[in-house]
Design an enzyme around this catalytic site. Structure first.
Site, PDB file in Angstrom:
ATOM      1  N   ASP A  81     -11.305   1.295  -1.062  1.00 60.24           N
ATOM      2  CA  ASP A  81     -10.411   2.215  -0.343  1.00 60.24           C
ATOM      3  C   ASP A  81     -11.183   2.985   0.725  1.00 60.24           C
ATOM      4  O   ASP A  81     -10.912   4.138   1.006  1.00 60.24           O
ATOM      5  CB  ASP A  81      -9.672   3.182  -1.290  1.00 60.24           C
ATOM      6  N   HIS A 141       0.856  -1.185   0.000  1.00 57.63           N
ATOM      7  CA  HIS A 141       0.000   0.000   0.000  1.00 57.63           C
ATOM      8  C   HIS A 141       0.896   1.240   0.000  1.00 57.63           C
ATOM      9  O   HIS A 141       1.999   1.206   0.547  1.00 57.63           O
ATOM     10  CB  HIS A 141      -0.887  -0.031   1.252  1.00 57.63           C
TER      11      HIS A 141
HETATM   12  C1  VNL Z   1      -5.591   8.626   1.332  1.00 57.10           C
HETATM   13  C2  VNL Z   1      -6.227   7.749   0.479  1.00 57.10           C
HETATM   14  C3  VNL Z   1      -4.841   8.117   2.396  1.00 57.10           C
HETATM   15  C4  VNL Z   1      -6.088   6.376   0.656  1.00 57.10           C
HETATM   16  C5  VNL Z   1      -4.707   6.774   2.557  1.00 57.10           C
HETATM   17  O1  VNL Z   1      -3.979   6.205   3.581  1.00 57.10           O
HETATM   18  C6  VNL Z   1      -5.351   5.884   1.702  1.00 57.10           C
HETATM   19  C7  VNL Z   1      -5.719  10.065   1.141  1.00 57.10           C
HETATM   20  C8  VNL Z   1      -3.383   7.035   4.528  1.00 57.10           C
HETATM   21  O2  VNL Z   1      -6.533  10.482   0.283  1.00 57.10           O
HETATM   22  O3  VNL Z   1      -5.029  10.814   1.828  1.00 57.10           O
HETATM   23  O4  VNL Z   1      -5.242   4.562   1.941  1.00 57.10           O
HETATM   24 MN    MN Z   2      -5.777   2.833   0.681  1.00 57.96          MN
END
Ligand code: VNL
Ligand code: MN
Length: 350
Positions: free
Chosen positions: A310, A187
């Site tokens: 997500d 990720h």
């Molecule tokens: C965000 C999107 C952050 C998906 C994430 O993990 C994620 C973001 C901190 O838009 O900031 O898994």
């Molecule tokens: Mn994510």
């Protein structure tokens, strides 16, 4: 909504594969990280979420949704006909903590995850976290997570202290993943120190752009280092439509051949694009484009693409609408929505 279309929509099993959660202890640890000195680019997001001003309602809501497993989340899943979330501890996981803190918080997070999966075996599966800061202990925790906790694979948030999995110090982790047949979902997190600067402006640090470049670079380093000749059965999952790695297949293969020939890169048994097809699967998390999906299916094969939302960073309804309306056959949609996830993450068919 009337009952008929809802029933119709329910027919297909929907397993979402990149769904984030946190636990209070990790959130508190990240708040401490936010308040300590440091210049990692992850601090932009960590401060925004875990040390938000009291009146920042959107951030309070995001954190509440990350920490909730059985109330708002199950309601959101029911409302959108999502059968299962494959849960993973949200980025940056435990990778910003010191080795001892990271190791114990990883075990705690895995215990909590296993408990909630046990309570809702048809609604949740889980990817285990581990602390790469201590590779030997990480390998032990990975074994415990699969054999004892019965979790479904692993989550890793890209680099650790600006180092990548091609570094031989991490080989015990790769060896464990391969031996346990546990796919490592790589990720994103913010770019490692050496490549962060151009992402410091315009909000490019996180999901808009920096995350993708950081994570695609991680995957490419793994392929061109030759580690898939050493660990030929290792499985890696990338979100966000494969972080666009396969868009680069032709140029990557061509230029890597040149780099091999001039001695700048190790000789490989396969081309990078062959490793990408053999050792990787990708998901559609946060990348809801039918054009990109079509390219991905055509270049990687229908067995290598999995659906994701997500949650809670992206809303569920558009992710479901995106896959419900994808221009694919019924059999293909079954693979995208659940068949591939069942195979890769060892989930019993419904
Ligand atoms: C965000 C999107 C952050 C998906 C994430 O993990 C994620 C973001 C901190 O838009 O900031 O898994
Ligand atoms: Mn994510």
């Amino acid at each position: 909504m009337s009952a008929a279309p809802k029933n119709q929509k329910k027919k297909i099993r929907r397993i979402a594969t990149e769904e984030a959660f946190s636990i209070p202890e990790v959130a508190a640890g990240l708040r401490d990280v936010a308040r300590a000195p440091g210049d990692s680019q992850d601090l932009i997001l960590v401060k925004r979420i875990y040390d938000a001003p009291k009146d920042d309602k959107p951030m309070a809501s995001l954190l509440a949704h990350l920490l909730d497993l059985e109330v708002m989340r199950l309601r959101d899943m029911d409302d959108n006909n999502v059968d299962m979330h494959i849960l993973s501890l949200t980025a940056p996981g435990v990778q910003m903590f010191d080795a001892d803190t990271a190791t114990s918080l990883a075990a705690l997070a895995n215990d909590r995850l296993a408990e909630v999966v046990r309570r809702h075996p048809t609604r949740f599966a889980g990817l285990a976290t581990f602390a790469p800061q201590s590779p030997q202990r990480a390998a032990k925790e990975m074994e415990r997570a699969i054999k004892k906790l019965k979790l479904n694979g692993f989550i890793l948030n890209s680099h650790t202290n600006s180092e990548y999995l091609d570094n031989p110090k991490y080989f015990p982790i790769l060896e464990a993943a391969e031996a346990l047949d546990g796919c490592i979902y790589i990720h994103p997190r913010a770019a490692s120190d050496g490549m962060a600067k151009p992402f410091a402006d315009y909000g490019l640090d996180s999901a808009q752009w920096g995350y993708g470049l950081e994570t695609s670079t991680h995957a490419v380093r793994m392929m061109v280092s030759g580690l898939f000749d050493r660990f030929p059965k290792l499985k890696i999952c990338l979100g966000h439509m494969g972080e666009a790695v396969h868009f680069w297949s032709w140029r990557l293969d061509y230029m890597n051949r040149n780099a091999q020939n001039r001695g700048a890169a190790p000789k490989l048994k396969l081309t990078p694009s062959e490793y990408f097809k053999r050792n990787f699967v990708i998901t559609t998390s946060g990348q809801e484009s039918h054009l990109a999906l079509d390219y991905s299916i055509k270049s990687l094969g229908i067995d290598n693409v999995l659906w994701a939302i997500d949650y809670p960073y992206q809303p569920s309804a558009p992710a479901v609408a995106f896959m419900d309306s994808a221009p694919v056959s019924v059999a293909e949609r079954e693979k995208l929505y659940h068949g591939n996830a069942e195979r890769v993450f060892h989930i019993l068919p419904a």
